[in-house]
Every structure is written in structure tokens, then in C-alpha cells.
Design a protein around this motif. Structure first.
Motif, PDB file in Angstrom:
ATOM      1  N   SER A 165       0.884  -0.907  -0.225  1.00 40.75           N
ATOM      2  CA  SER A 165      -0.013  -0.207   0.420  1.00 40.75           C
ATOM      3  C   SER A 165       0.816   1.317   0.232  1.00 40.75           C
ATOM      4  N   GLY A 166       0.105   2.426  -0.095  1.00 40.10           N
ATOM      5  CA  GLY A 166       0.912   3.993  -0.035  1.00 40.10           C
ATOM      6  C   GLY A 166       1.727   3.809   1.143  1.00 40.10           C
ATOM      7  N   THR A 167       0.618   4.084   2.748  1.00 40.62           N
ATOM      8  CA  THR A 167       1.031   3.623   3.610  1.00 40.62           C
ATOM      9  C   THR A 167       2.296   2.989   3.916  1.00 40.62           C
ATOM     10  N   GLU A 168       2.353   1.981   3.670  1.00 49.38           N
ATOM     11  CA  GLU A 168       3.396   1.121   3.724  1.00 49.38           C
ATOM     12  C   GLU A 168       4.805   1.741   3.179  1.00 49.38           C
ATOM     13  N   ALA A 169       4.595   2.253   1.126  1.00 55.43           N
ATOM     14  CA  ALA A 169       5.805   2.788   1.263  1.00 55.43           C
ATOM     15  C   ALA A 169       6.136   3.982   1.922  1.00 55.43           C
ATOM     16  N   ASN A 170       5.500   4.926   2.159  1.00 58.79           N
ATOM     17  CA  ASN A 170       5.487   5.859   2.778  1.00 58.79           C
ATOM     18  C   ASN A 170       6.250   5.844   3.895  1.00 58.79           C
ATOM     19  N   GLU A 171       5.613   4.559   4.998  1.00 55.81           N
ATOM     20  CA  GLU A 171       6.674   4.271   6.384  1.00 55.81           C
ATOM     21  C   GLU A 171       8.129   3.620   5.980  1.00 55.81           C
TER      22      GLU A 171
END
Length: 479
Positions: A165-171
Motif C-alpha cells: 500500500s501507499g501507507t507502507e511505502a511512505n513508512e
């Protein structure tokens, strides 16, 4: 037949007929609508597809199950929530087979079109061979897609790490920046949205999306918003705030700066011209890395460029992406340089599903479709046309305060007073409901919930754009 199902009747008073004929927009001028009992009949552009009969539970039954078994934090658009059971290209179909023009694209996620045959075929074929193993075994799907994805980036941005996901990528991007620089502080923008996990909630800067949990080492700079911002479109003036944050809010050294080129959840806000080059320079001087969040603006959506950051003439150190990367398949990615990527070898870092063969096969198919069908060019041409038509509506209706965005990532901000820019959030919900009843689906965003978010699949055409604007025109005329 599809065309029979897509004919949409709305209340229309006979005394309004003369004014309507005079003021109605381009589609009606080209083809006068047929009137039955004083009511105009709106027809979507022709589309040669009929969904199979639906035999599942009704919208009411599904809503009841959601209330009983799913998190109460989940919410629905519309006073009568849509039960979307079929999708094909730029259209969705409800349980009764009624067709809707999807101008939201699953929140800027569906780029090729719903159930694009090439993407579906790639998913099915890969699933038949092997659905999942582990990235500790070799498989061509992940390697081939990583190579193809890296080819879309400039310079040394050629090392890919896949997420879900995008959240995982940003984390992951935030952690990499902190490891590489040895600093902790990260600067993001007010009004930003970067995810809802512990770290990304910190760089997110809207109270609606933040819980009262520890979110350390993050500073939020003044948003370079050309419409509502204190410096208008003067990007360099906004950039000075980042310099001040570094001087007075940190040790003088930072881990990084994260931003979108166009804020999606924030209301489709394009950063003021000149802002990113100035900020990137300040961040580099402070030893930090520049992170471009392309979760919504990436994959040709802006039309003029494949990635949003390219329109600003900058090259980031790390780029994150999701949504459009898989056309709806759960997939995200981080791409960076070999030198920066090396920091993850200091310990073991692993993602069970990141790089899954089915997901990466889908992602590779998405890239091929975008290129083969010239979807970037289509986003530019159709998006520019749609924006011009929306600007014409702004000149017609006082409720439209601003029209902005690029390609097929457009925003229409609604206000009750143009001088005060008072948010028309109640009116926004009403208009969305009315447009849905007439067959058009759009999203909303912005801190005040008063911005139409228009992010359709990139196969959207000019006839679709005309239908969208004509419906918006009519619903506004009835306010």
C-alpha cells in the motif's frame, strides 16, 4: 439494453424549460435532449457492454452486514450508498444493472479502466501458475516488473522495494531517510495526507486523519496553496518557512522532506510554482533526503508527465507509489538509488506479500497498457478539455471558487462566498448526491470537505467529460 438503463430522469419544472434551453451547456447544444412530461432525459455516451445479472444481496442487506460486522469507522458516500457490483473501463454498474460514469476511479486508483482485459488476463494467468511463494525464491514476475518500473525514472532511481500500500511505502521511505542521514526530523506540509500508520500519521497534517498517539520528529511547513495560501502563487516565499523550520525547529540537520506534487486528499492542490526546487535545495543543505509521494499523482495521471514531481523540474532521492500502480490490485513501491537502498542491509527487512507474483504481474500489465494505449497523452488532452469546461462553469456559478489540477487529477472547490472563500461543505454533499442520481460519481476532499475530486480512469474521453460537466451544470442550476 445498456442505453435504456442509462437514461436518467430528474425532476424538472416546465417553467424552467426556457431558461434551461438557453443556459444548458455544450452537449445539449449539439444534441437537444428528448423531453418527456417536461423532464429532460440525459444519456451517457454509448458503451457496448451489459453486465451479467446480479443475484447477490441487496444494498440494504450489505449495509446491515457492514454495520454489524465491520469497523464503525468505515463510512459510505451518498445518502443512499451505491452497491457497485460490476465495472468496465470508465463505468460502474449497480445491482440493478444501472450504469454510472466513474469520475473518481476508486480514489485515483483505477488508471487503465475497470477490469481492463489485459490486466485481468495477466492476473489470471499468473494465478494459474503460482499465486504466492516468497521473495526468497526466484520468480520472473517481480524482477521483470522492477526493471520496467525503474526505466520510468531519471538518474540513479533504479532500486525498487515492493509493498502492499501507499501507507507502507511512505513508512518505509521515512525509515530509509532516517537511517541514511542519521537524523530523525522530517518536514512535511500542512494539509498533507501520507497514510494512517504510526509514522505516516505524523507527516499527515489534517486533524481529521490523526489520532492522539505519539507522532515524534515531524514538522509541518506552511502549505504552498495558490488559492488559500498567504503568499498566493509565490512558491519561493512559502519555501522560506522550511528554512525557518530547519533553523528554529531542528538541530540544523534533517532526515528528509516529504510531499505530493498535487495534494489529493487535501483537495487537489497544486504546489505553488518554484516551491519544490527551493525547498529541495534547503533540505539538501541540511543533509536531508527529498521524498516524492506519487501515490495519487503518479502513473501518467497528470498527463503532462508520468510522475507529478517532473512538472516541478526536480529529482527526488526517494519516490513512493501505490494506487494506480496495480489498477486496484493491492500494491505499492519505494524506489531510490543504490547508495540509499544499501541502508536496509544493516538488518533484516522483509515483506511477506510485497512483490507477490500476482500483484507484480498486474503492475507490469498496467505499465504496458499505459504505454500501448497512450493513456498519458489521453489524460493530458481530455483533462485539459475537461478543465476548460469546468472553468467555464466557474464563470457561470458563484458557488465555484476555484478549478485546479492537471490532466485527470482535477479539483473544483465550492464556496458560499468567493471573497471570504467560505467552504460550501453542505452544498458539496447535496450536489454529489444529485449527480450520483443522474449517473455521475465524483469524490470529495479538502480539509473542509468542499472540493470535488475528479480522478477518473485514464481511458476517460471527451464525451464522458461533456456528460460530467453537463450533469454538474444542471445540478448547480437547481441549487
Amino acid at each position: 439494453m445498456v442505453m435504456q438503463r442509462s437514461a436518467i430522469r430528474v425532476p424538472f419544472l416546465a417553467r424552467d424549460l426556457l431558461r434551461w434551453r438557453r443556459s444548458f451547456s455544450q452537449l445539449a447544444q449539439r444534441e437537444s435532449p428528448v423531453h418527456e412530461n417536461g423532464a429532460p432525459v440525459f444519456k451517457m455516451p454509448p458503451f457496448d457492454f451489459s453486465p451479467p445479472p446480479y443475484t447477490g444481496p441487496s444494498a440494504a442487506e450489505i449495509l446491515q452486514k457492514r454495520k454489524q460486522y465491520l469497523s464503525p469507522s468505515m463510512f459510505c458516500y451518498y445518502s443512499k450508498p451505491l452497491n457497485a457490483v460490476d465495472g468496465k473501463m470508465q463505468y460502474l454498474f449497480d445491482e440493478n444493472g444501472r450504469r454510472y460514469l466513474d469520475a473518481f476511479g476508486g480514489i485515483a486508483t483505477v488508471v487503465c479502466g475497470h477490469c481492463h482485459p489485459d490486466v485481468v488476463e495477466a492476473i489470471v494467468n499468473q494465478t494459474k501458475r503460482i499465486q504466492h511463494s516468497t521473495i526468497m525464491y526466484l520468480n520472473p514476475a517481480i524482477a521483470d516488473f522492477a526493471e520496467a518500473l525503474a526505466s520510468k525514472f531519471p538518474g540513479d532511481l533504479n532500486v525498487v522495494f515492493f509493498t502492499n500500500s501507499g501507507t507502507e511505502a511512505n513508512e518505509l521511505a521515512m525509515m530509509i531517510a532516517r537511517l541514511y542521514t542519521g537524523s530523525h526530523d522530517i518536514i512535511s506540509l500542512r494539509n498533507a495526507y501520507h497514510g494512517n500508520a504510526a509514522g505516516t500519521m505524523g507527516v499527515t497534517a489534517q486533524s481529521h486523519w490523526k489520532f492522539n498517539v505519539v507522532q515524534s520528529g515531524v514538522h509541518h511547513a506552511v502549505n504552498p496553496d495558490p488559492y488559500r495560501g498567504v503568499f498566493g502563487s509565490d512558491g519561493e516565499m512559502y519555501a522560506k518557512d522550511v528554512e525557518d523550520l530547519i533553523k528554529f525547529g531542528t538541530s540544523g540537520c534533517v532526515a528528509g522532506f516529504m510531499s505530493e506534487a498535487i495534494q489529493g486528499v487535501g483537495g487537489v492542490i497544486e504546489l505553488a510554482p518554484g516551491y519544490l526546487p527551493a525547498v529541495y535545495s534547503s533540505i539538501k543543505k541540511a543533509g536531508g533526503l527529498c521524498i516524492a509521494d506519487e501515490v495519487q499523482a503518479g502513473f501518467a495521471r497528470t498527463g503532462s508527465h508520468f510522475w507529478g514531481f517532473e512538472a516541478h523540474g526536480v529529482v527526488p532521492d526517494i519516490v513512493t507509489m501505490a494506487k494506480g500502480i496495480g489498477n486496484g490490485i493491492p500494491l505499492g513501491a519505494v524506489i531510490t538509488t543504490p547508495a540509499i537502498a544499501e541502508v536496509l542491509t544493516r538488518r533484516n527487512y522483509f515483506n511477506t506479500f510485497g512483490g507477490n507474483p500476482v500483484c507484480t504481474a498486474a503492475g507490469h500489465a498496467v505499465l504496458r497498457v499505459i504505454e500501448r494505449e497512450n493513456l498519458q497523452e489521453n489524460a493530458h488532452v481530455v483533462g485539459s478539455y475537461l478543465k476548460e469546461r469546468l472553468i467555464a462553469l466557474r464563470d457561470k456559478y458563484e458557488i465555484i471558487g476555484d478549478v485546479r489540477g492537471r490532466g485527470l487529477m482535477l479539483g473544483v472547490e465550492l464556496v458560499t462566498d468567493r471573497q471570504l472563500k467560505s467552504p460550501a461543505n453542505v452544498e458539496t454533499l447535496h450536489l454529489m448526491d444529485q449527480m450520483k442520481e443522474m449517473g455521475v460519481l465524483i469524490g470529495k476532499g479538502g480539509f473542509y470537505g468542499n472540493v470535488f475530486r475528479i480522478t477518473p480512469p485514464l481511458c476517460f474521453n471527451k464525451e464522458d467529460a461533456d456528460f460530467l460537466v453537463d450533469v454538474m451544470d444542471y445540478t448547480m442550476s437547481k441549487m
